[in-house]
Every structure is written in C-alpha cells, then in structure tokens.
Design an enzyme around this catalytic site. Sequence first.
Site, PDB file in Angstrom:
ATOM      1  N   MET A  67       6.666  -2.337  -0.441  1.00 36.13           N
ATOM      2  CA  MET A  67       6.509  -1.169   0.426  1.00 36.13           C
ATOM      3  C   MET A  67       5.962   0.023  -0.349  1.00 36.13           C
ATOM      4  SD  MET A  67       7.091  -2.362   3.322  1.00 36.13           S
ATOM      5  CE  MET A  67       6.751  -0.821   4.128  1.00 36.13           C
ATOM      6  N   GLU A  68       6.379   0.167  -1.597  1.00 36.88           N
ATOM      7  CA  GLU A  68       5.880   1.264  -2.423  1.00 36.88           C
ATOM      8  C   GLU A  68       4.386   1.093  -2.715  1.00 36.88           C
ATOM      9  OE1 GLU A  68      10.189   1.370  -2.529  1.00 36.88           O
ATOM     10  OE2 GLU A  68       8.768  -0.270  -2.715  1.00 36.88           O
TER      11      GLU A  68
ATOM     12  N   ASP B  95      -8.884  12.562   4.670  1.00 38.17           N
ATOM     13  CA  ASP B  95      -8.687  13.986   4.922  1.00 38.17           C
ATOM     14  C   ASP B  95      -9.700  14.833   4.156  1.00 38.17           C
ATOM     15  OD1 ASP B  95      -7.252  16.359   5.877  1.00 38.17           O
ATOM     16  OD2 ASP B  95      -6.623  16.552   3.786  1.00 38.17           O
TER      17      ASP B  95
END
Length: 157
Positions: free
Chosen positions: A113-114, A128
Amino acid sequence: MSDLSHIDAAGRARMVDVSDKPVTARTARAVGRLVCAAATLDLVREGRTPKGAVASTAELAGVMAAKKTSDLIPLCHPLALNKVKVEIVEDSGLPGFAISAEVKTTGQTGVEMEALTAVSVAALTLYDMLKAVDKTMRIEGVEVVTKIGGKADFGIA
C-alpha cells in the site's frame, strides 16, 4: 463474511491483527505512468514548465505520501519505513513519465500500500503541476510489480 480479513463476523470493518505474525524484511515495488502530450514532455525537458522542477517535486511528494499511507487508507497499519525510493523517468515512447516506487520495512505486514500510494501521489503531483499546459494527461497502469517478504513473494526478477 468472516473469511474477509478486514471484516469481522458481524460484518464490521476492523484492522487485521498482525501481532502473531513474524517480523520479516518486507519490500514492495509499484509502477505507474503519466501520459501527456509530446509538447508537455518537451517543456519539462527544457525546464520551461510554469511550476518549476516537476519531476523532483513529484518524487518528494511520493516519498512523503508513502510515510502517510496509514493516515490515508482506512485500516492500513502504520509502519516504520526503512526505505522509500520514488523515481520518475521521462519516456518519449508514451509520451510521458514512468513512475516507480520501492518501499522497504522490517515488520509484520507488507508495504504494498505504501508503494502504491507513493506512485499514485507522485503521478497526481505531476498532473497538478502540468495541468495548466496539458488538458489531455492521464494516469494509468498503477500496480504492484514486486512483493518480497511474508507468506508469498511475487514479481521477483
């Protein structure tokens, strides 16, 4: 329902008890891609993006995200991470960026998950920082490719 590790017999979500699992070295590697216009990749190569050094900023964001995974993903165990390496490589063939993260710990649960969080947040940061110049970008192919330690290993080269 109790066959699911994160659901108890009454159907309630719970954090898995790993206290009886042995402490072992754990490694996970995840990858992903940010696909963009060739002109966007050129802007990055030439250092002409409006928000500056996008790759190094996104790599740092990925490292920071890996460290905060248990704050973001419900029921995820907080882990002391021994290594987080996020790498972003320009790829003319996409065109875009290949993103990878390697995460290591010594503990009772894995770091998949990390690694996934690191890649995802690195990709989101690239997006972004480049969205002002490219409306066609897409994030794709985020996946764990290697897991070492614990019950089963996979993806070992």
